[in-house]
Design a protein around this motif. Sequence first.
Motif, mmCIF file in Angstrom:
data_model
loop_
_atom_site.group_PDB
_atom_site.id
_atom_site.type_symbol
_atom_site.label_atom_id
_atom_site.label_comp_id
_atom_site.label_asym_id
_atom_site.label_seq_id
_atom_site.Cartn_x
_atom_site.Cartn_y
_atom_site.Cartn_z
ATOM 1 N N SER A 285 0.846 -1.190 0.000
ATOM 2 C CA SER A 285 0.000 0.000 0.000
ATOM 3 C C SER A 285 0.880 1.238 0.000
ATOM 4 O O SER A 285 1.809 1.355 0.830
ATOM 5 N N GLN A 286 0.607 2.150 -0.919
ATOM 6 C CA GLN A 286 1.317 3.427 -1.022
ATOM 7 C C GLN A 286 2.829 3.229 -1.125
ATOM 8 O O GLN A 286 3.623 3.929 -0.498
ATOM 9 N N GLY A 287 3.216 2.241 -1.911
ATOM 10 C CA GLY A 287 4.638 2.010 -2.157
ATOM 11 C C GLY A 287 5.364 1.312 -1.040
ATOM 12 O O GLY A 287 6.588 1.131 -1.122
ATOM 13 N N LYS A 288 4.676 0.908 0.016
ATOM 14 C CA LYS A 288 5.318 0.229 1.136
ATOM 15 C C LYS A 288 4.676 -1.140 1.354
ATOM 16 O O LYS A 288 3.483 -1.307 1.114
ATOM 17 N N THR A 289 5.455 -2.079 1.822
ATOM 18 C CA THR A 289 4.982 -3.433 2.109
ATOM 19 C C THR A 289 4.896 -3.636 3.614
ATOM 20 O O THR A 289 5.877 -3.410 4.338
ATOM 21 N N SER A 290 3.735 -4.016 4.073
ATOM 22 C CA SER A 290 3.534 -4.316 5.494
ATOM 23 C C SER A 290 3.215 -5.798 5.638
ATOM 24 O O SER A 290 2.825 -6.472 4.675
ATOM 25 N N TYR A 291 3.362 -6.291 6.860
ATOM 26 C CA TYR A 291 3.165 -7.716 7.124
ATOM 27 C C TYR A 291 2.139 -7.880 8.239
ATOM 28 O O TYR A 291 2.259 -7.253 9.298
ATOM 29 N N GLN A 292 1.156 -8.685 7.966
ATOM 30 C CA GLN A 292 0.058 -8.870 8.918
ATOM 31 C C GLN A 292 0.055 -10.323 9.399
ATOM 32 O O GLN A 292 -0.308 -11.228 8.656
ATOM 33 N N PRO A 293 0.420 -10.566 10.661
ATOM 34 C CA PRO A 293 0.409 -11.941 11.183
ATOM 35 C C PRO A 293 -0.939 -12.271 11.838
ATOM 36 O O PRO A 293 -1.623 -11.399 12.374
ATOM 37 N N PHE A 618 -7.201 -7.533 -5.689
ATOM 38 C CA PHE A 618 -8.144 -6.470 -5.364
ATOM 39 C C PHE A 618 -7.835 -5.918 -3.979
ATOM 40 O O PHE A 618 -7.622 -6.668 -3.019
ATOM 41 N N GLU A 619 -7.825 -4.597 -3.856
ATOM 42 C CA GLU A 619 -7.614 -3.929 -2.577
ATOM 43 C C GLU A 619 -8.936 -3.364 -2.102
ATOM 44 O O GLU A 619 -9.504 -2.474 -2.748
ATOM 45 N N SER A 620 -9.433 -3.924 -1.001
ATOM 46 C CA SER A 620 -10.724 -3.467 -0.490
ATOM 47 C C SER A 620 -10.616 -2.033 0.026
ATOM 48 O O SER A 620 -9.638 -1.653 0.670
ATOM 49 N N ILE A 621 -11.629 -1.246 -0.280
ATOM 50 C CA ILE A 621 -11.666 0.162 0.116
ATOM 51 C C ILE A 621 -12.781 0.336 1.139
ATOM 52 O O ILE A 621 -13.948 0.040 0.848
ATOM 53 N N SER A 628 -7.695 4.068 6.032
ATOM 54 C CA SER A 628 -6.907 3.554 4.915
ATOM 55 C C SER A 628 -7.350 2.144 4.547
ATOM 56 O O SER A 628 -7.885 1.400 5.378
ATOM 57 N N GLY A 629 -7.129 1.779 3.296
ATOM 58 C CA GLY A 629 -7.494 0.450 2.825
ATOM 59 C C GLY A 629 -6.589 -0.623 3.405
ATOM 60 O O GLY A 629 -5.556 -0.345 4.027
ATOM 61 N N SER A 630 -6.990 -1.861 3.170
ATOM 62 C CA SER A 630 -6.228 -2.975 3.725
ATOM 63 C C SER A 630 -4.924 -3.200 2.993
ATOM 64 O O SER A 630 -3.992 -3.790 3.541
#
Length: 645
Positions: A285-293, A618-621, A628-630
Amino acid sequence: MMPPLPVRALAAAILFWSLAASAEPWNGTEPGTTTLQQVLLSFGPPTRQVHEDGAVVLTYQRKAAPGGTRSTRFHFDARQGVLRRVEVVPTKPPTQAGLVALYGPACGAAKSSEGGPDCHEEEAAPARQRWWHYRARGLSVLLDKQRRVKSMRYTEPLASASPTPARGSMASAGSEGATMPAAAAALDVPRAAPATGTLPPDTDSASGLATAAVDPSGAGAPDGFEDLLDAPAPAPPSGAIVEGWQGPEGEAADPWHETAQERQQDVLAVGGIYFQRAELTGLRSQGKTSYQPVLPALADIYLDATPSKHVRGFMMGRLAYDPLSTEANGPAAVLGQMWLKFDVAQRLFVTAGRQEIRWGSSQIWNPTDFLQAPNPDPLNIFDLRTGVDMVRLTVPWEAMAANLSLLGTANVEDVSEDLRRVRYGGGVRAEMAVGTGEIAATAVFDQSRRPRYGLDATMALGLLDFNAEVAWVGDGNTRLWARDGDSFVERTLEGRKLLVSAGVSATFNFAELYRAVIRVEGFHNPLGYDDRAFLPWLSSQGDFRPLFHGRYYALGQVNIGRRGVSQLSLIFTTIANVQDASYLSRLAFNSSPFDIRDIFVQTFVEVPYGERGSEFRFESIPADPTVSGSGLGVFRAGVSLYVRI
């Protein structure tokens, strides 16, 4: 140069005597020789296990049935663990002419020469059936009133039996007997009563070696473990023990032949499963990668009471908890199943309460599974859906290998925060075995919905297994929407639509213990959408259903496994939304790392790809623009632990 006649006659006599003194082998097993451990390693966990008159009986049905059979039962001596009898219901039974050609004619028509064929004695059985007993071979064949082969039994032959014994009455045998049992035996009992019981294993006897595994289609066992190779495994080392578990089996189980004394020994059984997942999802998202455990866990605990062979009560509760979840306030409890089952004169079988039910033969898309919402994660090794509240009446018709079920359902739905109402419904379902396959027809009727009709068929042809599902519906499981300029309006379905899923699987065995299964499956969904603009709207309205959003889907899967106690398998799967050009690929590795089949471990990694904004990318809005989206999914990886308690 041929040997002299006396030498040939002596050799023929010795050969014939050796054949008469040994049991007729079946699929690598031989009564009187094969052990319980060898059968478990060759055929895997049975559908169910019971104790009968000093014997341990392992039943293999449905997916667990050996190749070429609808069901197989192995009877072992409870103390020695040696195979005494095999009862087989073949998918392609031989004809009478084939039996005569293979094993010999009636004893009155058999030749009396020393080199002549074996012969059979004929004996009457209930319901105008007949037994053909090949005593010297230890083989009995049951023919129905149309003289079609119904089942075959393999036992130890009489060592003292002459090649062509005289006609006469036949004594019934017990668990140790070398002769064929009487006509009214376990296979003659109605087999459409879905119930089971449990008995604690005795580690000092053969019963402690038996493994009673849950039917994967009914209890959520991992897909990588449900299909076993046909080739027999090598004999285990002396003293090896395969530990066992007793729990609720699938609908194929049938305890109605058990005696009241056996049931009184174990009125209540307690058990369950523990399922733990650890997953990590990468989001961009927005050029950055996050990690969701996430770390979800659940435990299913069941109470299984069988006070009589005609009555059974079952209750299963589920406790779910994820310590990393920000939405849940704590552990959540739900009732998974709670039902009572009984029979009326063993002709009508009644099940009332919340019961687990799964319809459909496809792996991913089951449009004929009318009573359940689609599985949101069908590639998961555990189906998280719970039971359905209903009353089911089942009438079996053994002569046609069929049964008819009448259903009455009740669905409690939330109309508002303070008001709930019950939506009643009903249905009828007929199932019949046809040749090498099965066909099922279903009709379901609900309040506030149009009737739904379904047809489900499977068939095996050589190495190929075919299946198809057709659903004829007049509405959808969720609201249907249409474009109105830049907005969306709810619409109704004009006329009826056909939802079709079909697939074919090919199984190849190689290197004795290895197996490769290749599967292709497709789904046509006329209720789906061909416009990506619907994705954000459906997501915000709660009407988005993964794998049921588009109109055309396809699946390709390769499953390579090694049979053994550890049950290793490597599975590569790709799912495509064909019209949307969206894909999801998953690589999974399954095993039983501790050489115990009650513990399964799966590790996997899956990657979505295709055009941005498509179903799998698909990025849910959210509806609130300040939130912010997921994020766009990049990958998902995890490990799952499945333990039978």
